[in-house]
Write a protein that holds these residues in place. Structure first.
Motif, PDB file in Angstrom:
ATOM      1  N   LEU A 183       0.852  -1.107  -0.021  1.00 24.75           N
ATOM      2  CA  LEU A 183      -0.068   0.016  -0.011  1.00 24.75           C
ATOM      3  C   LEU A 183       0.788   1.311  -0.119  1.00 24.75           C
ATOM      4  CD1 LEU A 183      -2.755  -1.170   2.687  1.00 24.75           C
ATOM      5  CD2 LEU A 183      -2.990  -0.381   0.265  1.00 24.75           C
ATOM      6  N   LEU A 184       1.920   1.095   0.797  1.00 26.83           N
ATOM      7  CA  LEU A 184       2.679   2.444   0.992  1.00 26.83           C
ATOM      8  C   LEU A 184       3.527   2.779  -0.248  1.00 26.83           C
ATOM      9  CD1 LEU A 184       3.983   2.266   4.583  1.00 26.83           C
ATOM     10  CD2 LEU A 184       2.290   3.747   3.712  1.00 26.83           C
ATOM     11  N   ASP A 185       3.750   1.726  -1.101  1.00 29.23           N
ATOM     12  CA  ASP A 185       4.451   1.702  -2.269  1.00 29.23           C
ATOM     13  C   ASP A 185       3.703   2.078  -3.343  1.00 29.23           C
ATOM     14  OD1 ASP A 185       6.884   0.653  -1.397  1.00 29.23           O
ATOM     15  OD2 ASP A 185       6.744  -1.286  -2.080  1.00 29.23           O
ATOM     16  N   ALA A 186       2.494   1.784  -3.378  1.00 26.75           N
ATOM     17  CA  ALA A 186       1.608   2.342  -4.342  1.00 26.75           C
ATOM     18  C   ALA A 186       1.080   3.643  -4.077  1.00 26.75           C
ATOM     19  CB  ALA A 186       0.010   1.463  -4.264  1.00 26.75           C
ATOM     20  N   ARG A 187       1.185   4.256  -2.775  1.00 28.17           N
ATOM     21  CA  ARG A 187       0.856   5.545  -2.532  1.00 28.17           C
ATOM     22  C   ARG A 187       2.150   6.492  -3.028  1.00 28.17           C
ATOM     23  NH1 ARG A 187       0.069   9.385   1.976  1.00 28.17           N
ATOM     24  NH2 ARG A 187       1.864   8.103   2.860  1.00 28.17           N
ATOM     25  N   ALA A 188       3.340   5.862  -2.636  1.00 26.48           N
ATOM     26  CA  ALA A 188       4.377   6.607  -3.094  1.00 26.48           C
ATOM     27  C   ALA A 188       4.618   6.799  -4.623  1.00 26.48           C
ATOM     28  CB  ALA A 188       5.847   5.882  -2.697  1.00 26.48           C
ATOM     29  N   ASP A 189       4.323   5.742  -5.216  1.00 31.01           N
ATOM     30  CA  ASP A 189       4.253   5.623  -6.682  1.00 31.01           C
ATOM     31  C   ASP A 189       3.142   6.723  -7.399  1.00 31.01           C
ATOM     32  OD1 ASP A 189       5.012   4.879  -9.293  1.00 31.01           O
ATOM     33  OD2 ASP A 189       3.235   3.779  -9.527  1.00 31.01           O
ATOM     34  N   LEU A 190       2.106   6.876  -6.643  1.00 33.62           N
ATOM     35  CA  LEU A 190       1.047   7.685  -7.135  1.00 33.62           C
ATOM     36  C   LEU A 190       1.560   9.211  -6.887  1.00 33.62           C
ATOM     37  CD1 LEU A 190      -2.664   6.588  -5.882  1.00 33.62           C
ATOM     38  CD2 LEU A 190      -1.615   6.620  -8.279  1.00 33.62           C
ATOM     39  N   LEU A 191       2.172   9.384  -5.570  1.00 34.93           N
ATOM     40  CA  LEU A 191       2.753  10.868  -5.294  1.00 34.93           C
ATOM     41  C   LEU A 191       3.883  11.087  -6.351  1.00 34.93           C
ATOM     42  CD1 LEU A 191       2.577  10.771  -1.555  1.00 34.93           C
ATOM     43  CD2 LEU A 191       1.169  11.936  -3.127  1.00 34.93           C
ATOM     44  N   GLY A 192       4.674  10.207  -6.813  1.00 34.47           N
ATOM     45  CA  GLY A 192       5.805  10.449  -7.888  1.00 34.47           C
ATOM     46  C   GLY A 192       5.131  10.853  -9.056  1.00 34.47           C
ATOM     47  N   GLY A 193       3.765  10.780  -9.476  1.00 34.91           N
ATOM     48  CA  GLY A 193       3.299  10.860 -10.789  1.00 34.91           C
ATOM     49  C   GLY A 193       2.974   9.729 -11.361  1.00 34.91           C
ATOM     50  N   GLY A 194       2.669   8.475 -10.686  1.00 35.73           N
ATOM     51  CA  GLY A 194       2.334   7.503 -11.308  1.00 35.73           C
ATOM     52  C   GLY A 194       0.952   7.430 -11.806  1.00 35.73           C
ATOM     53  N   GLU A 195       0.847   6.466 -12.727  1.00 39.61           N
ATOM     54  CA  GLU A 195      -0.708   6.654 -13.594  1.00 39.61           C
ATOM     55  C   GLU A 195      -1.668   6.439 -12.704  1.00 39.61           C
ATOM     56  OE1 GLU A 195      -1.976   4.793 -17.934  1.00 39.61           O
ATOM     57  OE2 GLU A 195      -0.193   4.529 -17.371  1.00 39.61           O
ATOM     58  N   SER A 196      -2.612   7.039 -12.756  1.00 41.66           N
ATOM     59  CA  SER A 196      -3.933   6.665 -12.033  1.00 41.66           C
ATOM     60  C   SER A 196      -5.033   5.602 -12.898  1.00 41.66           C
ATOM     61  CB  SER A 196      -4.915   8.060 -12.015  1.00 41.66           C
ATOM     62  OG  SER A 196      -5.926   8.251 -11.443  1.00 41.66           O
ATOM     63  N   ALA A 197      -5.686   4.938 -12.073  1.00 45.60           N
ATOM     64  CA  ALA A 197      -6.375   3.797 -12.592  1.00 45.60           C
ATOM     65  C   ALA A 197      -7.958   4.729 -13.272  1.00 45.60           C
ATOM     66  CB  ALA A 197      -6.832   3.006 -11.387  1.00 45.60           C
ATOM     67  N   PRO A 198      -8.000   4.197 -14.514  1.00 48.41           N
ATOM     68  CA  PRO A 198      -9.261   4.814 -15.296  1.00 48.41           C
ATOM     69  C   PRO A 198     -10.700   4.274 -14.577  1.00 48.41           C
ATOM     70  CG  PRO A 198      -8.106   3.237 -16.595  1.00 48.41           C
ATOM     71  CD  PRO A 198      -7.336   3.236 -15.209  1.00 48.41           C
ATOM     72  N   ASP A 199     -11.572   5.141 -14.941  1.00 51.59           N
ATOM     73  CA  ASP A 199     -12.888   4.603 -14.570  1.00 51.59           C
ATOM     74  C   ASP A 199     -13.343   3.273 -15.059  1.00 51.59           C
ATOM     75  OD1 ASP A 199     -13.502   6.891 -13.096  1.00 51.59           O
ATOM     76  OD2 ASP A 199     -14.905   7.547 -14.625  1.00 51.59           O
ATOM     77  N   ARG A 200     -13.935   2.420 -14.281  1.00 46.61           N
ATOM     78  CA  ARG A 200     -14.714   1.283 -14.803  1.00 46.61           C
ATOM     79  C   ARG A 200     -15.979   1.398 -15.425  1.00 46.61           C
ATOM     80  NH1 ARG A 200     -13.193  -2.854  -9.854  1.00 46.61           N
ATOM     81  NH2 ARG A 200     -10.877  -2.292  -9.856  1.00 46.61           N
ATOM     82  N   ARG A 201     -16.839   2.143 -15.007  1.00 48.34           N
ATOM     83  CA  ARG A 201     -18.166   2.698 -15.417  1.00 48.34           C
ATOM     84  C   ARG A 201     -18.253   3.768 -16.430  1.00 48.34           C
ATOM     85  NH1 ARG A 201     -21.966   0.256 -12.892  1.00 48.34           N
ATOM     86  NH2 ARG A 201     -23.722   1.599 -13.230  1.00 48.34           N
ATOM     87  N   PRO A 202     -18.757   3.630 -17.361  1.00 45.11           N
ATOM     88  CA  PRO A 202     -19.260   4.780 -18.367  1.00 45.11           C
ATOM     89  C   PRO A 202     -19.408   6.176 -17.674  1.00 45.11           C
ATOM     90  CG  PRO A 202     -21.080   3.542 -18.408  1.00 45.11           C
ATOM     91  CD  PRO A 202     -20.070   2.698 -17.309  1.00 45.11           C
ATOM     92  N   ASP A 203     -18.674   7.123 -18.328  1.00 51.05           N
ATOM     93  CA  ASP A 203     -18.824   8.710 -17.681  1.00 51.05           C
ATOM     94  C   ASP A 203     -20.083   9.143 -18.180  1.00 51.05           C
ATOM     95  OD1 ASP A 203     -18.938  10.881 -16.626  1.00 51.05           O
ATOM     96  OD2 ASP A 203     -17.009  11.799 -17.963  1.00 51.05           O
ATOM     97  N   ALA A 204     -21.482   8.428 -17.851  1.00 51.62           N
ATOM     98  CA  ALA A 204     -22.768   9.085 -18.535  1.00 51.62           C
ATOM     99  C   ALA A 204     -23.529   8.807 -17.360  1.00 51.62           C
ATOM    100  CB  ALA A 204     -22.960   8.435 -19.545  1.00 51.62           C
ATOM    101  N   PRO A 205     -24.608   9.750 -17.044  1.00 49.81           N
ATOM    102  CA  PRO A 205     -25.568   9.462 -16.234  1.00 49.81           C
ATOM    103  C   PRO A 205     -26.386   8.523 -16.531  1.00 49.81           C
ATOM    104  CG  PRO A 205     -26.115  11.360 -17.300  1.00 49.81           C
ATOM    105  CD  PRO A 205     -24.747  11.142 -17.690  1.00 49.81           C
TER     106      PRO A 205
END
Lengths: 296, 111
Positions: free
Chosen positions: A88-110
């Motif tokens: 968990l801490l590694d994943a957070r450090a990677d995110l803070l270092g500019g790591g890629e964010s996970a994309p949405d799984r559901r469609p971006d529509a109401p």
């Protein structure tokens, strides 16, 4: 890594936990550690911890929770083995270092397109009528408190609501903060006997009382170090077998495990305010809300 | 006048610059949905509810106004004598009828 990111990395990592069968006590003890913080909502979290094998019936709910974690975010899966705190801490450090964010799984529509009919595209007349975005507005209904008719809000809460045992899905109808109807749609996931441990039950209640520090200390085997704790629980709340929620918290803090008949939630919860009802549910051992218990 | 113009121009410029500099809040449809632990709502969450402190607030305001009238009354009390006392007594009697009414309506029954 920028100075800001380095500063952020020193704070506890906010983790929202989606807990599957068998891993609830392990996750609760994990998130009580000082380097991690249990987020109350996905909006507060950076990491989504998916613990155990999530059953198919909860897959859609997991996708919804995943998409509600704001960017940048990361999902970490855990099967109960290995150094998950490090992961968990590694994943957070990677995110803070500019790591890629996970994309949405559901469609971006109401769920349905906006269809207003008023002058300003609103649903209908005032707050009544119309189905904006395919979802109706709340309408008034009979009141159980003082006869004043108020709007009824019906929603399914769970299976990953942090105030309920993992897996439990309740269809709740609320008027303001008062519960007027409850239906159990799915029981809690099966968990090992350790989930009923008195310190974990006490920690859940303390977290709901707004004392996360005390909750973490209790889950780590310490004392809560907070004065007047028991008086924070309303007296006479959901008595089961002659003991109310305050007695149950006192018993848990004293380290006594409890044997409780499976409660009939549809009869117990209506009439309570939401916060009281959640506190009362947290005071019950989760095994009393699992499959066999509710089927019996 | 010049200060006002400079201040308003500066505020407008600052707001404009901030809106350009800050990233746009990108809330997707799944993020705009209410958090229910993975559950879904049947209706929109815009509902009418009973704001219970409201009636108590009205009583509070009534008695605060009463206090406001008592300051000038206290100033002329010595020179006016028993007449002022009788007038304030009538005023308080009328106000306390409102108090009794609120009591009957359950204003003070805090849940």
């Amino acid at each position: 890594m920028s100075h800001l990111a380095r500063l952020a990395a020193t704070a506890p990592a906010p983790v929202f936990a989606a807990i599957g069968p068998g891993l609830a006590p392990a996750v609760e003890r994990l998130l009580a550690r000082p380097g991690l913080r249990r987020a109350a909502t996905p909006r507060e979290a950076a990491l989504l911890l998916v613990a155990g094998a999530i059953p198919d019936r909860a897959a859609g709910a997991l996708d919804r929770v995943h998409d509600q974690v704001p960017h940048p975010r990361r999902t970490v899966r855990w099967d109960g083995t290995g150094d998950i705190e490090r992961a968990l801490l590694d994943a957070r450090a990677d995110l803070l270092g500019g790591g890629e964010s996970a994309p949405d799984r559901r469609p971006d529509a109401p769920p349905a397109p906006w269809r207003g009919k008023g002058d300003h595209g609103q649903g209908g007349e005032g707050m009544m009528g119309g189905t904006p975005y395919g979802r109706p507005m709340a309408m008034t209904g009979a009141d159980i408190r003082d006869g004043l008719q108020l709007d009824r809000y019906t929603a399914r809460v769970g299976p990953f609501a942090p105030m309920l045992p993992p897996g439990l899905v309740l269809e709740v109808t609320l008027q303001g903060d008062v519960i007027v109807a409850v239906e159990v749609q799915a029981p809690a996931f099966d968990q090992p006997a350790e989930a009923d441990a008195p310190d974990l039950v006490a920690a859940r209640m303390l977290r709901l009382l707004g004392l996360p520090g005390a909750a973490d200390r209790v889950a780590a085997g310490g004392r809560p170090r907070a004065a007047g704790l028991l008086r924070a629980v309303p007296p006479g709340l959901v008595p089961v077998g002659g003991r109310d929620a305050r007695d149950r918290l006192a018993g848990c803090l004293a380290g006594r495990s409890q044997e409780i008949e499976p409660p009939d939630l549809a009869a117990l919860l209506p009439g309570l305010e939401w916060a009281e009802a959640m506190l009362a549910l947290a005071s019950l051992p989760p095994s009393s809300l699992a499959q066999e218990a509710l089927a019996a | 006048m010049t200060t006002l113009v400079i201040l308003s121009l500066w505020t407008a410029l600052a707001a404009f610059a901030a809106s350009r500099a800050l990233p746009e809040a990108a809330s997707t449809a799944p993020q705009a949905a209410p958090f229910l632990g993975g559950g879904t709502p049947d209706t929109h969450a815009w509902s009418r509810y009973h704001f219970r402190p409201y009636t108590m607030t009205l009583v509070f305001v009534a008695f605060e106004m009463e206090m406001m009238f008592m300051y000038p009354w206290a100033v002329v009390f010595v020179s006016e004598g028993p007449k002022a006392l009788a007038e304030m007594g009538m005023f308080l009697a009328i106000l306390s009828v409102g108090l009794l009414y609120g009591w009957r309506e359950g204003v003070f029954a805090w849940e």
